[in-house]
Scaffold this active site. Structure first.
Site, mmCIF file in Angstrom:
data_model
loop_
_atom_site.group_PDB
_atom_site.id
_atom_site.type_symbol
_atom_site.label_atom_id
_atom_site.label_comp_id
_atom_site.label_asym_id
_atom_site.label_seq_id
_atom_site.Cartn_x
_atom_site.Cartn_y
_atom_site.Cartn_z
ATOM 1 C CG ASP A 44 4.742 3.081 7.505
ATOM 2 O OD1 ASP A 44 3.823 3.574 6.818
ATOM 3 O OD2 ASP A 44 4.547 2.150 8.305
ATOM 4 C CG HIS A 45 4.111 0.021 4.461
ATOM 5 N ND1 HIS A 45 4.068 -1.286 4.908
ATOM 6 C CD2 HIS A 45 3.643 0.783 5.489
ATOM 7 C CE1 HIS A 45 3.583 -1.302 6.137
ATOM 8 N NE2 HIS A 45 3.323 -0.065 6.513
ATOM 9 C CG HIS A 77 -0.432 0.110 2.546
ATOM 10 N ND1 HIS A 77 0.402 -0.842 3.093
ATOM 11 C CD2 HIS A 77 -0.567 1.068 3.498
ATOM 12 C CE1 HIS A 77 0.724 -0.479 4.330
ATOM 13 N NE2 HIS A 77 0.163 0.683 4.592
ATOM 14 C CG HIS A 117 3.754 -1.398 11.718
ATOM 15 N ND1 HIS A 117 4.603 -0.320 11.798
ATOM 16 C CD2 HIS A 117 3.006 -1.209 10.608
ATOM 17 C CE1 HIS A 117 4.365 0.508 10.779
ATOM 18 N NE2 HIS A 117 3.395 -0.013 10.038
ATOM 19 C CG ASP A 160 0.480 -1.231 7.921
ATOM 20 O OD1 ASP A 160 1.352 -2.060 8.259
ATOM 21 O OD2 ASP A 160 0.730 -0.013 7.793
ATOM 22 C CG HIS A 193 0.051 4.431 4.690
ATOM 23 N ND1 HIS A 193 -0.667 3.726 5.625
ATOM 24 C CD2 HIS A 193 -0.782 5.401 4.211
ATOM 25 C CE1 HIS A 193 -1.891 4.256 5.727
ATOM 26 N NE2 HIS A 193 -1.974 5.263 4.873
ATOM 27 C CG HIS A 196 -4.036 0.388 6.883
ATOM 28 N ND1 HIS A 196 -3.897 0.992 8.110
ATOM 29 C CD2 HIS A 196 -2.883 0.637 6.214
ATOM 30 C CE1 HIS A 196 -2.707 1.574 8.170
ATOM 31 N NE2 HIS A 196 -2.078 1.387 7.035
#
Ligand code: ZN
Ligand code: FE
Length: 255
Positions: A60-61, A56, A171, A133, A58, A114
């Site tokens: 942090d990915h 996805h 995570h 996530d 985001h 999410h």
């Protein structure tokens, strides 16, 4: 087993993952939270990155994609998404597509909630689920873009996978998830067992991942919104599973 899987801690609490096919030498990173730790892990193993499978959009990915692509000229596989938020994608995939990493095969499951673009990758031959996530150990992602019924359907799709599949999530949130889950199901023996295990793992500085889906189905309250005792525990007896799920998720947001 044909695949070697390495867990690569990234950023504050993200899990990066490398999956390597011994026969062809192909190696995929599942998401790319941060380039440096992934490069270090690849160099330690003597592996060359051939693919990045993105779950996805985001930051942090996807934050490490540009640097990894520049260094390895790897293929970037990303969710099909009308807004094409993941700019570096070479291939866009959707429900039912199969992605090859050398001789390994990953099935794409759309798991929105999410984010709307969120997908998960299932390596059936290797009994491995990369759920980023959507599903955490004893938890699930926050529902930012979708709805509670949508996220619940996504969790049901993952719950339908066999018990011996291993969950690799996005995570390291397990300890805080356990603490919250015990407020709803203090007497769940599987959850109590997981709580003990997580305490030992974290105390030893080890990741709490992977964990089997069979264990998660018993201990993860977010996968248990259709269990009457769970609904009753939050005063939602007789309500729909999606509503029970939504209430549990709201309580976690506020915990
Ligand atoms: Zn995310
Ligand atoms: Fe994340």
């Amino acid at each position: 087993m044909a695949a070697d899987i390495r867990i690569v801690p990234c950023l504050t609490d993200n899990f990066g993952y490398l999956i390597h096919d011994r026969s062809s030498g192909a190696t995929a990173s599942i998401d790319a939270p941060e380039a440096a730790p992934l490069i270090a892990a690849l160099e330690k193993e003597g592996w060359k990155l051939t693919d990045i499978l993105v779950t996805h959009h985001h930051g942090d990915h996807v934050g490490g994609i540009a640097e990894l692509k520049k260094k390895y000229h790897c293929r970037v596989v990303a969710p099909h998404d009308a807004n094409a938020k993941i700019a570096d994608a070479d291939l866009r995939v959707e429900e039912g597509d199969v992605v090859k990493v050398g001789g390994l095969s990953a099935r794409v499951l759309e798991t929105p909630g999410h984010t709307l673009d969120h997908i998960s990758y299932v390596f059936d031959d290797d009994r491995a689920l990369f759920a980023a996530d959507t599903l955490f150990s004893i938890g699930c992602g926050r529902v930012f873009e979708g709805t509670y019924p949508m996220m619940w359907e996504s969790l049901l799709k993952l719950r339908a996978l066999p018990d011996d599949y291993k969950l690799y999530c996005g995570h390291e949130y397990t300890a805080s998830n356990v603490k919250f889950a015990l407020t709803i199901e203090p007497d769940n023996a599987a959850l109590q067992a997981r709580a003990k295990q997580v305490e030992q793992q974290r105390g030893a500085g080890q990741p709490t991942i992977p964990v089997t889906l069979g264990e998660e189905k018993q201990a993860n309250v977010f996968l248990r919104a259709d269990v009457p005792a769970v609904a009753a525990a939050i005063g939602f007896a007789g309500e729909s599973a999606a509503d029970v799920f939504g209430e549990i998720r709201e309580r976690k947001n506020n915990s």
